[in-house]
Design an enzyme around this catalytic site. Structure first.
Site, PDB file in Angstrom:
ATOM      1  N   SER A 199       4.280   1.818  -2.188  1.00 38.90           N
ATOM      2  CA  SER A 199       5.574  -0.050  -2.660  1.00 38.90           C
ATOM      3  C   SER A 199       4.701   0.262  -3.555  1.00 38.90           C
ATOM      4  O   SER A 199       3.091   0.124  -4.505  1.00 38.90           O
ATOM      5  CB  SER A 199       5.130  -0.416  -1.461  1.00 38.90           C
ATOM      6  OG  SER A 199       5.508   0.046  -0.327  1.00 38.90           O
ATOM      7  N   ASP A 234      -2.574  -5.365  -7.779  1.00 42.79           N
ATOM      8  CA  ASP A 234      -2.770  -6.672  -7.498  1.00 42.79           C
ATOM      9  C   ASP A 234      -3.453  -7.047  -5.778  1.00 42.79           C
ATOM     10  O   ASP A 234      -3.020  -6.654  -4.569  1.00 42.79           O
ATOM     11  CB  ASP A 234      -1.998  -7.770  -7.289  1.00 42.79           C
ATOM     12  CG  ASP A 234      -1.290  -9.214  -7.246  1.00 42.79           C
ATOM     13  OD1 ASP A 234      -3.680  -9.082  -6.844  1.00 42.79           O
ATOM     14  OD2 ASP A 234      -1.858  -9.763  -6.414  1.00 42.79           O
ATOM     15  N   HIS A 265      -1.968  -9.741  -3.968  1.00 42.36           N
ATOM     16  CA  HIS A 265      -1.271  -9.272  -3.431  1.00 42.36           C
ATOM     17  C   HIS A 265      -0.081  -9.546  -1.580  1.00 42.36           C
ATOM     18  O   HIS A 265      -0.901  -9.464  -1.003  1.00 42.36           O
ATOM     19  CB  HIS A 265      -0.196  -8.224  -3.232  1.00 42.36           C
ATOM     20  CG  HIS A 265       1.241  -7.631  -3.203  1.00 42.36           C
ATOM     21  ND1 HIS A 265       2.156  -7.347  -2.105  1.00 42.36           N
ATOM     22  CD2 HIS A 265       2.040  -7.570  -4.930  1.00 42.36           C
ATOM     23  CE1 HIS A 265       3.182  -6.985  -2.390  1.00 42.36           C
ATOM     24  NE2 HIS A 265       3.349  -7.178  -4.147  1.00 42.36           N
ATOM     25  N   LYS A 270      -2.894   2.509   0.577  1.00 37.15           N
ATOM     26  CA  LYS A 270      -2.316   3.420  -0.066  1.00 37.15           C
ATOM     27  C   LYS A 270      -2.115   4.066  -0.976  1.00 37.15           C
ATOM     28  O   LYS A 270      -1.795   5.013  -1.152  1.00 37.15           O
ATOM     29  CB  LYS A 270      -0.495   1.995  -0.399  1.00 37.15           C
ATOM     30  CG  LYS A 270       0.463   2.293   1.105  1.00 37.15           C
ATOM     31  CD  LYS A 270       1.378   1.280   1.024  1.00 37.15           C
ATOM     32  CE  LYS A 270       2.021   0.858   2.103  1.00 37.15           C
ATOM     33  NZ  LYS A 270       2.940   2.515   2.690  1.00 37.15           N
TER      34      LYS A 270
END
Length: 299
Positions: A179, A184, A187, A201
């Site tokens: 994704s 960030d 996020h 991830k």
């Protein structure tokens, strides 16, 4: 396992004020629509025996599309699927080429990975909404992850297990779908269940990039359940697409890019963000070699 996106039905973290596109975000060259796709893909395949390709989370919303596309292209691929439950296996026909396994357990996924030429990883932890949320009262819903299914276990350990298994049997290519948003730490997706899903991830993506295996890392924008092949695709890096108004993409287009990545040398050893223009704006992408050639980032 679930499709590779921590998407939940809340206000999209990809929404924001429209800004200009970053200068490096370039779409593929225009070309004849279906004819261009057939010719370039056939040329890239180079003949020979069909390659055996395993897609994990084959019962998910994106995985089902990838699995179907692989089966439709029997001249190029021998498609396999990995699912976590018998119910998921039934969603895609319950064939002998669909294996049941748990990515957190290397031994349980070994039969599915044995003998493959390429692997498409779509696994992701899935947050669940805590009960009792009343949207009429305002506020935001709260989320949690089931025990044993946190991002660290699924998006890091589970993906690492898949990469290791594929490397051990000599796989030639891994496509990993993640994704956007991983640059960030603050996020919104990282705050779901306080589980840092994008952090884990990103860690798996780095592990793949360091593995020595040919790889393609696709960081998809907000996933939409729409038909594919109707939009101009956009590639970028470092989450700059999130600063624009084109931050979404159809699952079917992500699935197509996964398969096209297996056909072109230009897709190997590259990582990129992926989104699309709105339908009717621009020209639908058919020249995937040109699309991949615009990417120059290895991570």
């Amino acid at each position: 396992m679930a499709t590779a996106s921590a998407c939940v039905r809340v206000a999209s973290p990809f929404m924001g004020p429209p800004l200009r596109h970053p200068c490096h975000v370039i779409s593929a060259r225009r070309g004849p629509r279906k004819a261009g796709l057939v010719v370039t893909a056939a040329a890239a395949a180079g003949g020979g025996s069909p390659r055996t390709v395993l897609v994990t989370t084959a019962g998910g919303r994106t995985g089902q599309i990838v699995y179907k596309k692989l089966k439709e292209r029997a001249g190029q691929f021998v498609g396999r699927g990995l699912v976590r439950t018998g119910e998921s296996k039934g969603k895609i026909g319950g064939g002998d080429d669909v294996f049941i396994g748990d990515i957190r357990d290397p031994e349980s996924i070994a039969p599915a990975i044995e003998g493959i030429d390429a692997l498409i990883i779509l696994t992701s932890a899935v947050p669940k909404m805590k009960p009792g949320f009343d949207p009429s009262k305002g506020g935001r819903p709260e989320f949690y992850f089931e025990e044993g299914s946190y991002p660290e276990q699924v998006d890091w350990i589970g993906q690492k297990n898949q990469i290791d298994a594929a490397k051990n049997i000599g796989a030639k290519h891994i496509v990993l779908v993640g994704s956007m948003g991983g640059t960030d730490i603050n996020h919104p997706l990282n705050k779901l269940g306080n589980a840092n899903i994008l952090v884990w991830k990103r860690k798996a993506e780095q592990y793949l990039a360091d593995s020595g295996l040919p790889y393609t890392i696709i960081r998809a924008g907000g996933l939409q359940d729409k038909d594919g092949g109707l939009r101009e695709l956009i590639v970028g890096k470092d989450d700059e697409i999130l600063k624009t108004e084109t931050r979404t993409i159809a699952r079917a287009d992500v699935a197509e890019v996964c398969i096209q990545a297996l056909l072109f040398e230009e897709a190997k050893f590259k990582a990129f963000d992926l989104a699309s223009k709105p339908e009717g704006e621009g020209t639908p992408t058919t020249d995937f070699s040109a699309l991949f050639a615009q990417v120059n980032s290895r991570f």
